[in-house]
Design a protein around this motif. Structure first.
Motif, PDB file in Angstrom:
ATOM      1  N   TRP A   1      59.365 103.656  38.125  1.00  0.00           N
ATOM      2  CA  TRP A   1      60.298 102.974  37.228  1.00  0.00           C
ATOM      3  C   TRP A   1      61.241 103.991  36.609  1.00  0.00           C
ATOM      4  O   TRP A   1      60.908 105.162  36.464  1.00  0.00           O
TER       5      TRP A   1
ATOM      6  N   TYR B   1      69.789  99.673  31.679  1.00  0.00           N
ATOM      7  CA  TYR B   1      68.657  98.881  32.180  1.00  0.00           C
ATOM      8  C   TYR B   1      67.413  99.696  32.487  1.00  0.00           C
ATOM      9  O   TYR B   1      67.444 100.925  32.603  1.00  0.00           O
TER      10      TYR B   1
ATOM     11  N   THR C   1      64.265  99.479  35.352  1.00  0.00           N
ATOM     12  CA  THR C   1      63.995  98.834  36.635  1.00  0.00           C
ATOM     13  C   THR C   1      62.971  99.602  37.446  1.00  0.00           C
ATOM     14  O   THR C   1      62.828 100.822  37.303  1.00  0.00           O
TER      15      THR C   1
ATOM     16  N   TYR D   1      71.830 100.160  44.001  1.00  0.00           N
ATOM     17  CA  TYR D   1      71.907  99.417  42.748  1.00  0.00           C
ATOM     18  C   TYR D   1      73.333  99.173  42.255  1.00  0.00           C
ATOM     19  O   TYR D   1      73.524  98.782  41.113  1.00  0.00           O
TER      20      TYR D   1
ATOM     21  N   PRO E   1      68.848  94.912  38.555  1.00  0.00           N
ATOM     22  CA  PRO E   1      67.702  95.551  37.902  1.00  0.00           C
ATOM     23  C   PRO E   1      66.702  94.525  37.368  1.00  0.00           C
ATOM     24  O   PRO E   1      66.982  93.324  37.297  1.00  0.00           O
ATOM     25  N   ASP E   2      65.537  95.028  36.949  1.00  0.00           N
ATOM     26  CA  ASP E   2      64.493  94.148  36.432  1.00  0.00           C
ATOM     27  C   ASP E   2      64.737  93.702  34.998  1.00  0.00           C
ATOM     28  O   ASP E   2      64.336  92.593  34.621  1.00  0.00           O
TER      29      ASP E   2
END
Length: 444
Positions: A281, A298, A300, A308, A337-338
């Motif tokens: 991460w 972000y 992620t 990305y 992204p997460d």
């Protein structure tokens, strides 16, 4: 209107609290696992909302939630940026600043936008000195009696080149300088390194729009992962200047050979392995100058071979029209992204929590050190936040964990950078304006 006239207006705007795009928005947009993003906006005079660095006065210190104690593990450091815990519990602190620019170059190019960024950086760094020389050393801290204060403090190694990330593999310590990964031998308990560093592999350097390079090793130490930020905001210096940048590299520590692991990450910094997994991460600083509420920085997970978006798009397929010529083929490859941390918060530090040192509500998730904004009004970041995880993914809204870095006048008493857990799983925070490493533990 002349450049001089505009410059005066921009200076006045900074002193009065900012101007330009979205200057009066009272909220922080673009936060959470599914952020809502506004339309991009641009103005001739960019938003420059800066926080003058003044340092901590008297007994002032950051503030943690009820039930926690905040104390200085060590103070009077010289621009502490990054932290690393050795197996015996000793803590290494990279004291580091911007490397010197090559002769005849400027960081950020020319023109009004570049002038605004340099002005912002100068005001934010005024206490340490925007052009202060880097200490170029790593200091060792040892809290031998477990009272939360380091009794032992030694210069562990000096003569480095704007060092940042550190990773121990076996009996070799790898250090990410601004221009290369180097290694030195290490024995458990050692408090000073006298060996000359050996180069493992070169890293993109030069003008260094983003100079910090982080490094982590995988579980068996067979691979290193190294972050390299972009050399511009959105490629305005030409894509040739971005060769090998805005990326995470995988390095073989034995041979120095490397391959591109993930790309399109404008400025990745913190790296951490999700506990019990092989998931890497990172936190990433996104682009500026299209609004106070764009683009979200972000958190992620990082997939091998993934792209990305930078510079052609942000947060997945949101096209950045400033980047010419357009590349719809690249945009179609971009992964969202997460989790959005909010715009311009400048996330740098990243570490996963541990139930050994944290109560249940802070035991499953990550802590993120947010260095703070220059291109947003009102300011954002300037704190450490906690993001909870559920079913292996970040969820909910960020929770303020360590605050108070800005005083009532909006001046920076400190700015958080690196975050790690110590031997007791208490949180350590490197504060590069307050020149302190803070320790946050549960109150007894």
């Amino acid at each position: 209107m002349t450049v001089q006239r505009l410059a005066l207006l921009m200076t006045a705007a900074a002193l009065l609290g900012g101007c330009g795009e979205n200057a009066k928005l009272p909220f922080q947009a673009g936060v959470g696992p599914k952020p809502q993003l506004p339309e991009p906006t641009q103005s001739l005079i960019p938003t420059v909302k800066v926080s003058k660095a003044v340092g901590w006065q008297g007994t002032h210190a950051p503030v943690a939630p009820p039930g926690f104690k905040v104390q200085a593990l060590a103070d009077r450091l010289e621009h502490p940026r990054w932290l690393y815990k050795l197996p015996n519990g000793d803590v290494l602190v990279a004291e580091s600043n911007t490397p010197p620019k090559p002769e005849g170059t400027t960081d950020g190019g020319s023109g009004l936008m570049a002038w605004a960024k340099r002005t912002a950086a100068g005001i934010v760094m005024s206490r340490a000195g925007a052009d202060a020389q880097s200490a170029n050393r790593i200091t060792l801290l040892r809290d031998a009696d477990g009272d939360g204060k380091a009794e032992v403090r030694t210069v562990f190694i000096s003569g480095l080149s704007s060092p940042f990330g550190m990773a121990l593999v076996g009996n070799e310590l790898y250090i990410a300088n601004a221009d290369a990964v180097v290694k030195v031998p290490y024995e458990n308990g050692q408090t000073e390194i006298t060996a000359t560093p050996v180069k493992v592999t070169d890293l993109p350097a030069g003008i260094n729009h983003h100079w910090t390079k982080n490094i982590v090793a995988n579980g068996d130490g067979s691979k290193l992962y190294v972050t390299v930020g972009s050399n511009s905001n959105v490629g305005e210096n030409g894509l040739e200047a971005e060769e090998g940048r805005a990326a995470i590299w995988e390095v073989d520590p034995r041979t120095g050979q490397k391959r591109l692991f993930a790309s399109g990450l404008r400025n990745p910094n913190g790296l951490a392995w999700k506990p019990g997994t092989s998931e890497l991460w990172t936190v990433v600083n996104e682009r500026d100058e299209i609004g106070s509420d764009l683009v979200p920085d972000y958190l992620t997970s990082v997939k091998d071979g993934a792209f990305y978006g930078w510079p052609w798009s942000y947060y997945g397929s949101h096209v950045d029209a400033r980047v010419q010529p357009p590349r719809p083929d690249k945009v179609s490859q971009a992964i969202a992204p997460d989790y959005a941390l909010g715009t311009h918060v400048a996330p740098l530090g990243l570490t996963f929590s541990d139930a050994r040192g944290m109560p249940q509500n802070f035991s499953n998730g990550v802590f993120v050190g947010e260095h703070g904004s220059w291109n947003r009004n009102p300011q954002s970041g300037y704190k450490v936040v906690f993001i909870g995880f559920q079913d292996g993914k970040p969820t909910g809204m960020p929770i303020d964990f360590l605050t108070g870095f800005l005083n009532q006048d909006g001046e920076a008493q400190g700015r958080p950078v690196g975050v790690i857990l110590d031997q007791q799983a208490a949180l350590l925070v490197a504060d590069d304006v307050g020149n302190t490493v803070w320790r946050v533990s549960q109150a007894q």
